[in-house]
Write a protein that holds these residues in place. Structure first.
Motif, short mmCIF file in Angstrom:
data_model
loop_
_atom_site.label_atom_id
_atom_site.label_comp_id
_atom_site.label_asym_id
_atom_site.label_seq_id
_atom_site.Cartn_x
_atom_site.Cartn_y
_atom_site.Cartn_z
N ARG A 198 23.85 30.35 32.81
CA ARG A 198 24.49 29.89 31.58
C ARG A 198 23.55 30.02 30.38
N GLN A 199 22.27 29.82 30.61
CA GLN A 199 21.30 29.94 29.53
C GLN A 199 21.08 31.40 29.12
N SER A 200 21.27 32.30 30.07
CA SER A 200 20.94 33.71 29.84
C SER A 200 22.14 34.54 29.39
N ASN A 201 23.32 33.94 29.35
CA ASN A 201 24.52 34.66 28.95
C ASN A 201 25.25 33.88 27.87
N CYS A 202 26.23 34.52 27.25
CA CYS A 202 27.03 33.84 26.25
C CYS A 202 27.84 32.72 26.90
N GLN A 203 27.99 31.60 26.22
CA GLN A 203 28.75 30.49 26.78
C GLN A 203 30.23 30.84 26.95
N SER A 204 30.66 31.89 26.27
CA SER A 204 32.06 32.33 26.40
C SER A 204 32.30 33.17 27.66
N ASP A 205 31.24 33.45 28.43
CA ASP A 205 31.38 34.28 29.63
C ASP A 205 31.93 33.45 30.80
N THR A 206 33.05 32.80 30.59
CA THR A 206 33.57 31.84 31.57
C THR A 206 34.02 32.50 32.86
N PHE A 230 32.85 35.27 34.19
CA PHE A 230 31.63 35.67 34.90
C PHE A 230 31.00 34.47 35.60
N PHE A 231 30.91 33.34 34.89
CA PHE A 231 30.34 32.14 35.51
C PHE A 231 31.19 31.69 36.71
N GLN A 232 32.50 31.80 36.59
CA GLN A 232 33.39 31.43 37.69
C GLN A 232 33.11 32.28 38.92
N ALA A 233 32.90 33.59 38.71
CA ALA A 233 32.64 34.49 39.83
C ALA A 233 31.31 34.16 40.50
N ILE A 234 30.29 33.88 39.68
CA ILE A 234 28.97 33.53 40.24
C ILE A 234 29.06 32.25 41.05
N GLU A 235 29.70 31.24 40.48
CA GLU A 235 29.78 29.94 41.15
C GLU A 235 30.54 30.06 42.47
N GLU A 236 31.60 30.84 42.47
CA GLU A 236 32.40 31.01 43.69
C GLU A 236 31.56 31.61 44.81
N VAL A 237 30.76 32.63 44.48
CA VAL A 237 29.92 33.27 45.49
C VAL A 237 28.80 32.34 45.95
N PHE A 252 32.00 40.05 35.15
CA PHE A 252 32.69 39.47 36.31
C PHE A 252 33.11 40.56 37.29
N LEU A 253 33.75 41.61 36.77
CA LEU A 253 34.24 42.68 37.64
C LEU A 253 33.09 43.42 38.33
N CYS A 278 58.63 32.57 50.18
CA CYS A 278 58.19 33.79 50.85
C CYS A 278 57.31 33.46 52.05
N PHE A 279 57.13 34.42 52.91
CA PHE A 279 56.19 34.33 54.03
C PHE A 279 54.80 34.73 53.57
N ALA A 280 54.72 35.80 52.75
CA ALA A 280 53.44 36.32 52.28
C ALA A 280 53.49 36.56 50.78
N ALA A 281 52.40 36.20 50.09
CA ALA A 281 52.30 36.40 48.64
C ALA A 281 51.14 37.33 48.34
N PHE A 282 51.38 38.27 47.44
CA PHE A 282 50.36 39.27 47.09
C PHE A 282 50.15 39.31 45.57
N PRO A 283 49.19 38.54 45.05
CA PRO A 283 48.89 38.62 43.62
C PRO A 283 48.18 39.94 43.30
N CYS A 284 48.84 40.80 42.55
CA CYS A 284 48.32 42.15 42.29
C CYS A 284 48.26 42.47 40.79
N ALA A 285 48.26 41.44 39.94
CA ALA A 285 48.32 41.69 38.51
C ALA A 285 46.94 41.61 37.84
N THR A 286 46.37 40.40 37.75
CA THR A 286 45.12 40.25 36.99
C THR A 286 44.38 39.00 37.45
N GLN A 287 43.19 38.79 36.89
CA GLN A 287 42.37 37.65 37.29
C GLN A 287 43.01 36.33 36.86
#
Length: 449
Positions: free
Chosen positions: A12-20, A22-29, A106-107, A317-326
């Motif tokens: 968070r200190q090394s990136n823009c605070q608006s990089d939310t 990206f931070f979400q992806a890091i935290e998840e991993v 993030f990507l 549904c039995f199965a859901a496939f989110p295929c649009a966006t983050q």
């Protein structure tokens, strides 16, 4: 774990605070790999966490191009070359107004682990521009692609960084990008994948992500003694991934009943008319509203008339496939799926489910196939394309499809073994993160500092 907390603070200190995002992806991993780190202190000794969350290079460049009225237009171009411990950088190029450094970091971060999970020796990167191809003439798109490559070509190469298609970058755009690279370098190097067949593209590449998603889901369900045959499935999106996922669902005997775009959602209880969908989205490039005009049994719900997420997740549904966006599938939408007795959620887009949504699926024992694994089919076939280009020996569509199915099956088996090794009880999201992290981190250690 204090080490993880300090790493997030550093990010968070090394990136823009608006990089939310990206931070979400890091935290998840980082959160999901804690059990692995506790058993493997060597990664602390080599300070892998701090090293792996920093991109190797972030490139930003100006793109100047002439529109059809001979007016000079300017766009921002970017490439995030995040990590190349396993091999040359590899990742798509996205042309869309929503492209920002945050989205691309993030990507690119996700791409590192997705590529590693395939077992192929490629690193992770992502790039693009805040250019909108919609409404542009073919001539304008060609000029923009040429300007993009001219501003950027000296930062890539077949042993450095290989580009690929993504949102807004299909075979046409890839052809123009490749043609300009060849003009500038007098080289036919394999510096971009998703090429048209006439330029050395691979058969089966355009369908690989959508098909791979269903192959991964099939393998997972077979392991649980289930099948997609005869099951109702909901899909968000109507782009390349969604369309080919729908196509493969029909092939395996499932019944896909929804699709969506930025303006609304189609629910066709008799099953999506694939030919009509392709006509509207691939040829006419129109809104899905036109689908409901042709299919009277279908319901079209405008996004503006449905404020709570996407209407897709309202449909049982039995199965859901989110295929649009983050972040398209929120906690609220996840709860609606759970209330409607969904059995499996498999991600076709990159990080489409929010953290609270994933938590709900885990809590209710819903099978959850994370994007890092489930949508890795595209990059897998991209590497097959690179291999074919280098050997000048090209495979048939059937051979590519067989290899794709085998790769997706192996990805599942490798992740399941990782889950077993760390007692994760089919937490495939954590298993995928641990598997990808381990492969990249070990390569980093082997190469020294």
């Amino acid at each position: 774990m204090k080490y993880i907390e300090n790493a997030m603070k550093l990010a968070r200190q090394s990136n823009c605070q608006s990089d939310t995002t990206f931070f979400q992806a890091i935290e998840e991993v980082l959160t999901s790999i804690k059990p692995f780190l506790k058993k493997n202190p060597q990664y602390f000794e080599h300070n892998i966490i701090d090293r792996i969350i920093y991109p190797n290079r972030e490139i930003r460049f100006k793109i100047e191009w002439l529109d059809d009225n001979n007016h000079i237009q300017v766009n921002n171009g970017y490439r995030v070359q995040f990590n190349n411990a396993l091999g040359p950088y590899k990742g798509g190029v996205r042309f869309h107004p929503s492209v920002t450094p945050d989205i691309l970091k993030f990507l690119a971060f996700e791409q590192i682990f997705k590529n590693a999970i395939t077992g192929l020796h490629i690193g992770g990167a992502k790039g693009g521009a805040d250019f909108d191809p919609k409404g542009k003439s073919d001539q304008e798109i060609m000029k923009f692609c040429q300007a993009f490559m001219t501003a950027f070509y000296n930062s890539i190469g077949e042993d450095i960084d290989i580009l690929g298609g993504d949102i807004g970058v299909g075979e046409r755009e890839v052809g123009y990008l490749f043609g300009q690279y060849k003009t500038l370098t007098n080289s036919y190097d394999s510096i971009i994948t998703s090429k048209p067949i006439s330029l050395g593209g691979s058969k089966g590449r355009s369908s690989a992500t959508g098909y791979g998603l269903i192959y991964f889901t099939e393998t997972l369900l077979e392991d649980m003694g289930e099948t997609l045959k005869g099951k109702i499935c909901t899909i968000s999106g109507s782009g390349n991934v969604a369309i080919h996922a729908i196509e493969k669902l029909y092939d395996v005997g499932a019944i896909p009943v929804t699709c969506s775009d930025s303006k609304g959602t189609i629910h066709d209880p008799n099953g999506i008319d694939l030919a009509l969908l392709k006509e509207i989205k691939l040829k006419k490039r129109s809104s899905l509203e036109a689908y409901a005009e042709e299919r009277k049994a279908a319901t079209y719900v405008k996004r503006e008339d449905y404020q709570s997420g996407s209407y897709v997740w309202e449909v049982p549904c039995f199965a859901a496939f989110p295929c649009a966006t983050q972040n398209e599938l929120s906690g609220e939408s996840a709860q609606k799926l759970i209330d409607n007795d969904v059995k499996i959620v498999a991600e076709g887009a990159n990080m489409p489910t929010t953290p609270d949504g994933i938590d709900l699926f885990m809590k209710h024992k819903i099978l959850f196939a994370p994007a890092k694994a489930a949508n890795a089919g595209g990059v897998a076939v991209s590497v097959l394309e690179m291999s074919q280009n280098n050997s000048l020996s090209y495979m048939s569509a059937e051979e590519i499809d067989e290899k794709l199915r085998g790769i997706m099956s192996k990805i599942f088996k490798d992740i399941k073994k990782t889950c077993d090794d760390y007692c994760l009880d089919m937490d495939l999201a954590s298993g995928a993160n641990i598997l990808g992290f381990k492969r990249v981190a070990n390569a980093m250690i082997a190469q020294g500092v």
